[in-house]
Motif scaffolding. Sequence first.
Motif, mmCIF file in Angstrom:
data_model
loop_
_atom_site.group_PDB
_atom_site.id
_atom_site.type_symbol
_atom_site.label_atom_id
_atom_site.label_comp_id
_atom_site.label_asym_id
_atom_site.label_seq_id
_atom_site.Cartn_x
_atom_site.Cartn_y
_atom_site.Cartn_z
ATOM 1 N N ILE A 143 0.832 -1.206 0.000
ATOM 2 C CA ILE A 143 0.000 0.000 0.000
ATOM 3 C C ILE A 143 0.860 1.246 0.000
ATOM 4 O O ILE A 143 0.619 2.205 -0.744
ATOM 5 N N GLN A 144 1.910 1.238 0.831
ATOM 6 C CA GLN A 144 2.798 2.406 0.893
ATOM 7 C C GLN A 144 3.511 2.631 -0.436
ATOM 8 O O GLN A 144 3.685 3.775 -0.863
ATOM 9 N N GLY A 145 3.905 1.552 -1.097
ATOM 10 C CA GLY A 145 4.587 1.688 -2.381
ATOM 11 C C GLY A 145 3.711 2.328 -3.438
ATOM 12 O O GLY A 145 4.123 3.263 -4.136
ATOM 13 N N PHE A 146 2.483 1.841 -3.578
ATOM 14 C CA PHE A 146 1.573 2.417 -4.566
ATOM 15 C C PHE A 146 1.148 3.835 -4.185
ATOM 16 O O PHE A 146 0.944 4.690 -5.051
ATOM 17 N N GLU A 147 1.035 4.088 -2.883
ATOM 18 C CA GLU A 147 0.693 5.438 -2.424
ATOM 19 C C GLU A 147 1.766 6.438 -2.840
ATOM 20 O O GLU A 147 1.464 7.517 -3.386
ATOM 21 N N ILE A 148 3.026 6.096 -2.604
ATOM 22 C CA ILE A 148 4.131 6.982 -2.980
ATOM 23 C C ILE A 148 4.191 7.150 -4.493
ATOM 24 O O ILE A 148 4.408 8.250 -5.006
ATOM 25 N N GLY A 149 3.988 6.050 -5.220
ATOM 26 C CA GLY A 149 4.021 6.117 -6.677
ATOM 27 C C GLY A 149 2.966 7.052 -7.237
ATOM 28 O O GLY A 149 3.249 7.888 -8.108
ATOM 29 N N LEU A 150 1.737 6.942 -6.727
ATOM 30 C CA LEU A 150 0.658 7.815 -7.209
ATOM 31 C C LEU A 150 0.913 9.276 -6.838
ATOM 32 O O LEU A 150 0.667 10.176 -7.639
ATOM 33 N N THR A 151 1.418 9.495 -5.626
ATOM 34 C CA THR A 151 1.698 10.867 -5.194
ATOM 35 C C THR A 151 2.761 11.516 -6.078
ATOM 36 O O THR A 151 2.609 12.661 -6.524
#
Length: 267
Positions: A82-90
């Motif tokens: 979740i943290q990985g995709f969150e950072i990627g989208l941000t």
Amino acid sequence: LQVLVFTSLWWSAAILVIVDIKRTVSPQGVFPHPFALTSMTQPCTALAALLLSRVVYSKRRKLSRPPLTGREALMLVAFGLIQGFEIGLTNKALGYLTVAARTMISSTNVLFMMATAKLWGLEGLGWLRIVSALLLILGGVGQGFGQLDQQGSSNASLQFVGIAMQCGSMLLSAQRWALAQFVMQRSPPESGLGRLTKLELLSRTLPITGLVCIPLALAFEPHAYTADQLLQGELWLRIAIVAGSLCAMLYAELKLVNLLSAVAFNV
């Protein structure tokens, strides 16, 4: 007093991380590849957290600890993903949104967190909380009001893509913090997950976050992993600075969520 100390630590570390990353990934920076940089800083941060935990909790390591169950391991994997995709989208949304637009959208983050905490059964959602969230949102909207039109109507479709990415990132962020609160406050003290320290939790989840960013870097930054880009002494010095600061920032985040709640931290 602990809340004050860890809040001050978080802000100090966050400023250092943001400034150093901006200098590194800017078009004139030494490594203008945010996804690739994230894929390298996260494992380095995990290593820093692991080494620090070995020093700080050397006595606790001698005590027997039950192994993680399959369910507990899945929770840690989910946290890292979740943290990985969150950072990627941000990171990607920053390419489509103005600072004003991002400020306005990010102001709704507390509402995402309140709704998520309610759905997870972590906290209630009373009228006073809703009113306080609306006031925070109005403050963010007021900050960016009147500046979006400067981009012109030709960028309307790109703005919509950026808004969708930022909203997706906030939704993932809310789930991550709810999961963090659940892990730290609801795990039985005698369980393997309940006995993990905050630093050990970071050392297990951050490498997963870095792995998520590798395919994103390969897709959007194909020239990031070339020898001339990676063999820069200044790059690895900045990665070390970011990793150390990020370790302190994330540790402070987890402590604040443990002491307060995910909603209080986001407010």
